[in-house]
Design a protein around this motif. Structure first.
Motif, PDB file in Angstrom:
ATOM      1  N   ASP A 299       0.809  -1.222   0.000  1.00 43.09           N
ATOM      2  CA  ASP A 299       0.000   0.000   0.000  1.00 43.09           C
ATOM      3  C   ASP A 299       0.839   1.268   0.000  1.00 43.09           C
ATOM      4  O   ASP A 299       0.425   2.288  -0.543  1.00 43.09           O
ATOM      5  CB  ASP A 299      -0.939  -0.005   1.209  1.00 43.09           C
ATOM      6  CG  ASP A 299      -1.994  -1.088   1.114  1.00 43.09           C
ATOM      7  OD1 ASP A 299      -2.150  -1.663   0.020  1.00 43.09           O
ATOM      8  OD2 ASP A 299      -2.656  -1.382   2.132  1.00 43.09           O
ATOM      9  N   LEU A 300       2.013   1.224   0.633  1.00 33.76           N
ATOM     10  CA  LEU A 300       2.880   2.405   0.628  1.00 33.76           C
ATOM     11  C   LEU A 300       3.332   2.724  -0.792  1.00 33.76           C
ATOM     12  O   LEU A 300       3.337   3.883  -1.208  1.00 33.76           O
ATOM     13  CB  LEU A 300       4.099   2.197   1.538  1.00 33.76           C
ATOM     14  CG  LEU A 300       5.128   3.334   1.554  1.00 33.76           C
ATOM     15  CD1 LEU A 300       4.473   4.652   1.957  1.00 33.76           C
ATOM     16  CD2 LEU A 300       6.278   3.007   2.501  1.00 33.76           C
ATOM     17  N   LEU A 301       3.695   1.711  -1.550  1.00 35.39           N
ATOM     18  CA  LEU A 301       4.077   1.919  -2.947  1.00 35.39           C
ATOM     19  C   LEU A 301       2.900   2.471  -3.743  1.00 35.39           C
ATOM     20  O   LEU A 301       3.072   3.372  -4.575  1.00 35.39           O
ATOM     21  CB  LEU A 301       4.572   0.612  -3.562  1.00 35.39           C
ATOM     22  CG  LEU A 301       5.082   0.691  -5.012  1.00 35.39           C
ATOM     23  CD1 LEU A 301       6.289   1.613  -5.119  1.00 35.39           C
ATOM     24  CD2 LEU A 301       5.425  -0.704  -5.535  1.00 35.39           C
ATOM     25  N   ALA A 302       1.699   1.961  -3.465  1.00 37.76           N
ATOM     26  CA  ALA A 302       0.498   2.457  -4.145  1.00 37.76           C
ATOM     27  C   ALA A 302       0.283   3.936  -3.848  1.00 37.76           C
ATOM     28  O   ALA A 302      -0.040   4.725  -4.745  1.00 37.76           O
ATOM     29  CB  ALA A 302      -0.723   1.650  -3.710  1.00 37.76           C
TER      30      ALA A 302
ATOM     31  N   ILE B  42       9.415   8.885  -0.361  1.00 40.54           N
ATOM     32  CA  ILE B  42       8.975   7.698   0.356  1.00 40.54           C
ATOM     33  C   ILE B  42       8.796   7.949   1.848  1.00 40.54           C
ATOM     34  O   ILE B  42       7.821   7.524   2.458  1.00 40.54           O
ATOM     35  CB  ILE B  42       9.963   6.525   0.145  1.00 40.54           C
ATOM     36  CG1 ILE B  42      10.295   6.371  -1.334  1.00 40.54           C
ATOM     37  CG2 ILE B  42       9.396   5.247   0.719  1.00 40.54           C
ATOM     38  CD1 ILE B  42       9.119   6.112  -2.225  1.00 40.54           C
ATOM     39  N   GLU B  43       9.748   8.646   2.470  1.00 46.55           N
ATOM     40  CA  GLU B  43       9.674   8.840   3.923  1.00 46.55           C
ATOM     41  C   GLU B  43       8.465   9.670   4.345  1.00 46.55           C
ATOM     42  O   GLU B  43       7.721   9.248   5.236  1.00 46.55           O
ATOM     43  CB  GLU B  43      10.969   9.467   4.442  1.00 46.55           C
ATOM     44  CG  GLU B  43      11.015   9.479   5.957  1.00 46.55           C
ATOM     45  CD  GLU B  43      12.414   9.807   6.478  1.00 46.55           C
ATOM     46  OE1 GLU B  43      12.500  10.165   7.647  1.00 46.55           O
ATOM     47  OE2 GLU B  43      13.389   9.682   5.721  1.00 46.55           O
ATOM     48  N   PRO B  44       8.199  10.842   3.710  1.00 47.52           N
ATOM     49  CA  PRO B  44       6.998  11.586   4.098  1.00 47.52           C
ATOM     50  C   PRO B  44       5.718  10.798   3.842  1.00 47.52           C
ATOM     51  O   PRO B  44       4.795  10.825   4.654  1.00 47.52           O
ATOM     52  CB  PRO B  44       7.050  12.835   3.211  1.00 47.52           C
ATOM     53  CG  PRO B  44       8.465  12.964   2.797  1.00 47.52           C
ATOM     54  CD  PRO B  44       9.002  11.576   2.720  1.00 47.52           C
ATOM     55  N   ALA B  45       5.668  10.081   2.716  1.00 46.87           N
ATOM     56  CA  ALA B  45       4.486   9.278   2.402  1.00 46.87           C
ATOM     57  C   ALA B  45       4.294   8.183   3.442  1.00 46.87           C
ATOM     58  O   ALA B  45       3.174   7.898   3.873  1.00 46.87           O
ATOM     59  CB  ALA B  45       4.616   8.665   1.011  1.00 46.87           C
ATOM     60  N   GLY B  46       5.391   7.564   3.870  1.00 46.19           N
ATOM     61  CA  GLY B  46       5.321   6.522   4.886  1.00 46.19           C
ATOM     62  C   GLY B  46       4.804   7.050   6.208  1.00 46.19           C
ATOM     63  O   GLY B  46       4.012   6.400   6.891  1.00 46.19           O
ATOM     64  N   LYS B  47       5.232   8.245   6.583  1.00 44.89           N
ATOM     65  CA  LYS B  47       4.774   8.843   7.844  1.00 44.89           C
ATOM     66  C   LYS B  47       3.282   9.157   7.791  1.00 44.89           C
ATOM     67  O   LYS B  47       2.567   9.008   8.774  1.00 44.89           O
ATOM     68  CB  LYS B  47       5.573  10.111   8.138  1.00 44.89           C
ATOM     69  CG  LYS B  47       6.997   9.829   8.598  1.00 44.89           C
ATOM     70  CD  LYS B  47       7.758  11.119   8.850  1.00 44.89           C
ATOM     71  CE  LYS B  47       9.179  10.842   9.331  1.00 44.89           C
ATOM     72  NZ  LYS B  47       9.959  12.086   9.505  1.00 44.89           N
TER      73      LYS B  47
ATOM     74  N   MET C 224       6.231  16.218   4.689  1.00 43.96           N
ATOM     75  CA  MET C 224       5.114  15.361   5.080  1.00 43.96           C
ATOM     76  C   MET C 224       3.800  16.148   5.002  1.00 43.96           C
ATOM     77  O   MET C 224       2.799  15.664   4.453  1.00 43.96           O
ATOM     78  CB  MET C 224       5.323  14.827   6.491  1.00 43.96           C
ATOM     79  CG  MET C 224       4.171  13.968   7.003  1.00 43.96           C
ATOM     80  SD  MET C 224       4.467  13.402   8.693  1.00 43.96           S
ATOM     81  CE  MET C 224       2.828  12.833   9.137  1.00 43.96           C
ATOM     82  N   ASP C 225       3.805  17.368   5.522  1.00 42.58           N
ATOM     83  CA  ASP C 225       2.620  18.217   5.474  1.00 42.58           C
ATOM     84  C   ASP C 225       2.296  18.607   4.036  1.00 42.58           C
ATOM     85  O   ASP C 225       1.125  18.658   3.635  1.00 42.58           O
ATOM     86  CB  ASP C 225       2.851  19.467   6.327  1.00 42.58           C
ATOM     87  CG  ASP C 225       1.544  20.074   6.831  1.00 42.58           C
ATOM     88  OD1 ASP C 225       0.606  19.307   7.115  1.00 42.58           O
ATOM     89  OD2 ASP C 225       1.461  21.309   6.927  1.00 42.58           O
TER      90      ASP C 225
END
Length: 388
Positions: A24-27, A76-81, A238-239
């Protein structure tokens, strides 16, 4: 019939495929890229305010290739958070891609694609900035008394596009990209208000309602894009991604209203129903993402998941419409079942988020999560089968 709908942006397949594979993170990352690509591709389209660009304005500035993100982390990191919120072990496990070369390659591709579209955004807007600002400024003056809303959003568009040009000149490419998208979103709202004005003169209530709703959600999208641009300037990516996703959902609502106007003349009740489902999914995703900025950590997790699956419901609805052909009846029915399953996942996760706000009823949240997990597993099997 499907040619009436501009609802199939690039990377749609990649996002669905990632969900079918359980990543889902990749999606989510593909959806972020999808949102970026869709906005940038629309910048090249002429409208009632901007004339057709010359071929020169489509030439990328390959000198911008010096722009480089540190591996995968900028996306990737902001999306993961956002996606995992307080579930830090899951988040860390998903970022630990060194152990699997296939997974590492997939994240490398999505991060490089993200970078590519940022470069394209800056390149196109940098080349055509003066021409676009000049034409938009002419519209500002032309409609100042005739249509104040058109003039206002044209002014906002000119400001944002000019600012993106200045940021690009200072090699602040990500900031420039965010302001470019905000600028052209403001321009889109100005164009929608031209249609609102035309609808007033035609005295068509249905037409007027949908154009007004398209304008209202377009305004939401513009303000969310501004929030994303400001967050990037403050180095809070992230925001920025959170507000970009919220803006993307608002844009989908706006587009859904415009698409309904194109579908109504067909008189096909099934197609109208599917288009309304699309509208509902986009509205749900926008409302949930908008609320997450003020929620508690635990509640944010369920809300982020609910928003993700509302967006997935939207994706499935687009496939339902895309396959609405006699020759694709079997596939069409498969996508209808997948859409129904995704809607149930979003419903249970959304309800779990509400239960988390109430003291003493966390068991209800756990039950809803259990039901959501059940339908999630079924949906993944369906998606994987449909994409074979």
């Amino acid at each position: 019939m499907t040619s009436l709908l501009k609802i199939f942006p690039s990377y749609h397949h990649e996002s669905l495929q990632a969900i079918g594979n359980g990543d889902d993170l990749l999606a989510l990352c593909w959806r972020i890229v999808q949102d970026l690509a869709k906005n940038i591709s629309q910048h090249n389209e002429p409208n009632e305010i901007l004339s057709l660009r010359s071929e020169k304005s489509h030439t990328p500035l390959w000198t911008l290739n010096s722009f480089f993100f540190s591996k995968y982390r900028h996306l990737i990191e902001p999306a993961g958070k956002i996606f995992y919120s307080s579930h830090e072990p899951s988040f860390r496990d998903s970022l630990d891609i060194s152990h699997g070369s296939k997974k590492k390659e997939l994240f490398h591709v999505v991060a490089e694609t993200y970078r590519y579209w940022i470069i394209q955004s800056v390149a196109v807007s940098y080349i055509s900035c003066k021409k676009d600002v000049q034409e938009i400024s002419q519209a500002t003056r032309k409609y100042k008394l005739l249509a104040p809303e058109v003039s206002f959003y044209a002014t906002e568009a000119a400001y944002a596009i000019q600012k993106s040009y200045e940021l690009a000149g200072d090699s602040k490419f990500l900031e420039a990209c965010r302001w470019t998208i905000a600028g052209y979103k403001a321009l889109e709202v100005a164009v929608i208000y031209l249609h609102v004005e035309a609808s007033l003169s035609w005295k068509n209530k249905i037409l007027l309602h949908h154009w007004r709703e398209a304008a209202r959600y377009g305004e939401f999208a513009f303000h969310f894009r501004i929030k994303a641009a400001i967050a990037t300037e403050q180095e809070d990516e992230m925001d920025a991604i959170h507000w970009s996703l919220t803006a993307g959902a608002a844009t989908k609502v706006s587009d859904a209203h415009k698409n309904l106007l194109k579908i109504f003349p067909c008189g096909d009740e099934c197609l109208i129903t599917y288009a309304n489902n699309l509208l509902y999914a986009a509205e749900q995703a926008m409302e949930i993402r908008k609320k997450t900025s003020t929620q508690s950590i635990g509640n944010k997790y369920f809300s982020a998941q609910a928003a993700f699956w509302s967006e997935h419901y939207y994706e499935c609805c687009t496939k339902v419409i895309e396959t609405y052909l006699p020759s694709l009846a079997s596939v069409h029915n498969g996508w209808r079942q997948a859409a129904c399953s995704a809607k149930k996942v979003a419903f249970y996760l959304s309800r779990a988020a509400k239960h988390e706000n109430q003291k003493g009823v966390n068991l209800l949240a756990l039950y809803d999560q259990y039901r959501a997990d059940y339908h999630t597993a079924r949906n993944r099997i369906m998606i994987a089968s449909l994409l074979r």
